[in-house]
Design a protein around this motif. Structure first.
Motif, PDB file in Angstrom:
ATOM      1  N   TYR A  24      -2.188  -6.174 -17.723  1.00  0.00           N
ATOM      2  CA  TYR A  24      -1.439  -4.877 -17.305  1.00  0.00           C
ATOM      3  C   TYR A  24      -1.521  -4.805 -15.786  1.00  0.00           C
ATOM      4  CZ  TYR A  24      -1.210  -3.363 -22.194  1.00  0.00           C
ATOM      5  OH  TYR A  24      -0.781  -3.250 -23.439  1.00  0.00           O
ATOM      6  N   VAL A  25      -2.852  -4.763 -15.398  1.00  0.00           N
ATOM      7  CA  VAL A  25      -2.999  -4.461 -13.828  1.00  0.00           C
ATOM      8  C   VAL A  25      -1.978  -5.522 -13.064  1.00  0.00           C
ATOM      9  CG1 VAL A  25      -4.472  -4.586 -11.828  1.00  0.00           C
ATOM     10  CG2 VAL A  25      -5.077  -3.611 -14.126  1.00  0.00           C
ATOM     11  N   THR A  26      -2.088  -6.838 -13.412  1.00  0.00           N
ATOM     12  CA  THR A  26      -1.578  -7.992 -12.421  1.00  0.00           C
ATOM     13  C   THR A  26      -0.061  -7.903 -12.573  1.00  0.00           C
ATOM     14  OG1 THR A  26      -3.262  -9.431 -13.197  1.00  0.00           O
ATOM     15  CG2 THR A  26      -1.190 -10.473 -12.565  1.00  0.00           C
ATOM     16  N   SER A  28       0.921  -4.247 -10.670  1.00  0.00           N
ATOM     17  CA  SER A  28       0.708  -4.566  -9.096  1.00  0.00           C
ATOM     18  C   SER A  28       1.752  -5.199  -8.602  1.00  0.00           C
ATOM     19  CB  SER A  28      -0.484  -5.337  -8.971  1.00  0.00           C
ATOM     20  OG  SER A  28      -1.759  -4.327  -9.365  1.00  0.00           O
ATOM     21  N   TYR A  84      -5.469   5.994  -5.458  1.00  0.00           N
ATOM     22  CA  TYR A  84      -6.496   5.517  -6.760  1.00  0.00           C
ATOM     23  C   TYR A  84      -7.268   6.529  -7.510  1.00  0.00           C
ATOM     24  CZ  TYR A  84      -9.977   4.831  -3.172  1.00  0.00           C
ATOM     25  OH  TYR A  84     -10.877   5.072  -2.300  1.00  0.00           O
ATOM     26  N   VAL A  87      -6.723   0.830 -15.721  1.00  0.00           N
ATOM     27  CA  VAL A  87      -5.423  -0.047 -15.153  1.00  0.00           C
ATOM     28  C   VAL A  87      -4.889   0.820 -13.799  1.00  0.00           C
ATOM     29  CG1 VAL A  87      -2.955  -0.567 -15.641  1.00  0.00           C
ATOM     30  CG2 VAL A  87      -4.645  -0.745 -17.346  1.00  0.00           C
ATOM     31  N   PHE A 121      -7.137   0.264 -10.726  1.00  0.00           N
ATOM     32  CA  PHE A 121      -7.148  -1.059 -10.225  1.00  0.00           C
ATOM     33  C   PHE A 121      -5.894  -1.467  -9.653  1.00  0.00           C
ATOM     34  CE2 PHE A 121     -11.195  -1.368 -12.772  1.00  0.00           C
ATOM     35  CZ  PHE A 121     -12.064  -1.853 -11.892  1.00  0.00           C
ATOM     36  N   ASN A 122      -4.622  -0.965 -10.142  1.00  0.00           N
ATOM     37  CA  ASN A 122      -3.519  -1.262  -9.610  1.00  0.00           C
ATOM     38  C   ASN A 122      -3.342  -0.686  -8.170  1.00  0.00           C
ATOM     39  OD1 ASN A 122      -0.509  -1.589  -9.643  1.00  0.00           O
ATOM     40  ND2 ASN A 122      -0.436   0.510  -9.693  1.00  0.00           N
TER      41      ASN A 122
END
Length: 303
Positions: A65-67, A70, A208, A226, A229-230
């Motif tokens: 999800y984060v990848t 982002s 953040y 998520v 870190f995004n």
């Protein structure tokens, strides 16, 4: 009605912060308090994450999800502002805003990740009776917004200066719309993500500490992490690539920092583009700081 109450709870402290008469001591205390509060918030998020059932089995899913989020949110904003720079090249005027001299380091971002990890360790050993109260995050959010309001007022920036910077306003509109498109694409890629959740997740714009709280309250600790870190990845990416894009794409370079263009990434923006780019960064960053909490609360309240 609940969404309206939440929106008021988010925005009221900022207006109160603006209403408080500013002085150097108050501004300094707000800045200091904000830096400590951010670490406390990150630790609390870590504590909440530690209590999520089967977190270890969801790490891979969180990373995915984060990848994807982002890539989409950073990529869409960057691309749109690069096109803007091509279509409407920027000709800088003499700066009217004094900039602060700060040292900037990627270690600050790493320290924030460490705070989350420390919180997770504490949460793992913390008895259930000693867990923070349910409304802790809401209280932290209100204090955070209040301190931001005091800091913005104390910085000497007026709404008139912000709104009269035409390019800063144009950039903020282009950036906001393009990043929200990235959020919609994110929702289309994952069946368990509604379009409102996709838009809400995209609306952190690099803030953040705020996005982590709002998304945790709205969707739970997994989605809060998520969002966290995004937006931290945006900060890392901005620190590395602002100098790379500054010469040919100054608007895109400033936009990389999102909400942090007003504070954390402002020093590297100044170092890369000189004093002439500071008013643009301040105008853009100020507007994004105002828009971000409104959009996050609005979209998360829709479902």
């Amino acid at each position: 009605m609940q969404s309206l109450i939440t929106l008021v709870l988010v925005l009221m402290p900022m207006f109160i912060g603006f209403a408080i008469p500013s002085n150097p001591t108050m501004t300094k205390l707000a800045d200091t308090g904000l830096s400590y509060l951010v670490y406390l918030i990150l630790a609390l998020i870590g504590i909440e994450l530690s209590k999520v059932e089967g977190l270890g089995n969801q790490v891979g899913e969180i990373a995915l999800y984060v990848t994807v989020l982002s890539i989409l949110t950073i990529g869409t904003g960057l691309f749109a502002l690069m096109v803007f720079d091509r279509v409407r090249p920027w000709h800088a005027k003499k700066p009217s805003v004094k900039s602060k001299e700060h040292r900037v380091s990627i270690r600050g971002s790493l320290a924030q990740v460490v705070c989350v990890a420390i919180g997770m360790v504490i949460g793992y050993f913390l008895p259930a009776d000693y867990m923070p109260p349910e409304n802790s995050m809401t209280v932290m959010l209100m204090i955070l917004i209040l301190l931001v309001g005091i800091g913005l007022k104390g910085s000497g920036i007026t709404l008139k200066e912000v709104m009269l910077n035409k390019r800063g306003v144009e950039m903020s509109v282009i950036f906001t719309l393009s990043v929200l498109v990235g959020g919609l694409v994110f929702a289309l890629l994952f069946s368990d993500v509604s379009w409102t959740k996709g838009l809400a997740m995209a609306s952190g714009f690099g803030w953040y500490s705020l996005s982590a709280i709002v998304m945790t309250d709205a969707y739970g600790a997994i989605w809060g992490s998520v969002a966290l870190f995004n937006d931290l990845i945006r900060e890392f990416f901005a620190l590395l690539f602002i100098p790379v894009f500054m010469r040919k794409y100054p608007s895109a370079s400033v936009g990389l920092g999102g909400a942090t263009s007003l504070d954390f990434t402002l020093p590297i923006i100044q170092q890369s583009g000189g004093l002439k780019v500071v008013p643009l960064a301040i105008s853009f960053g100020f507007l994004i700081n105002i828009v971000s909490p409104v959009l996050m609360v609005f979209f998360s309240a829709l479902g």
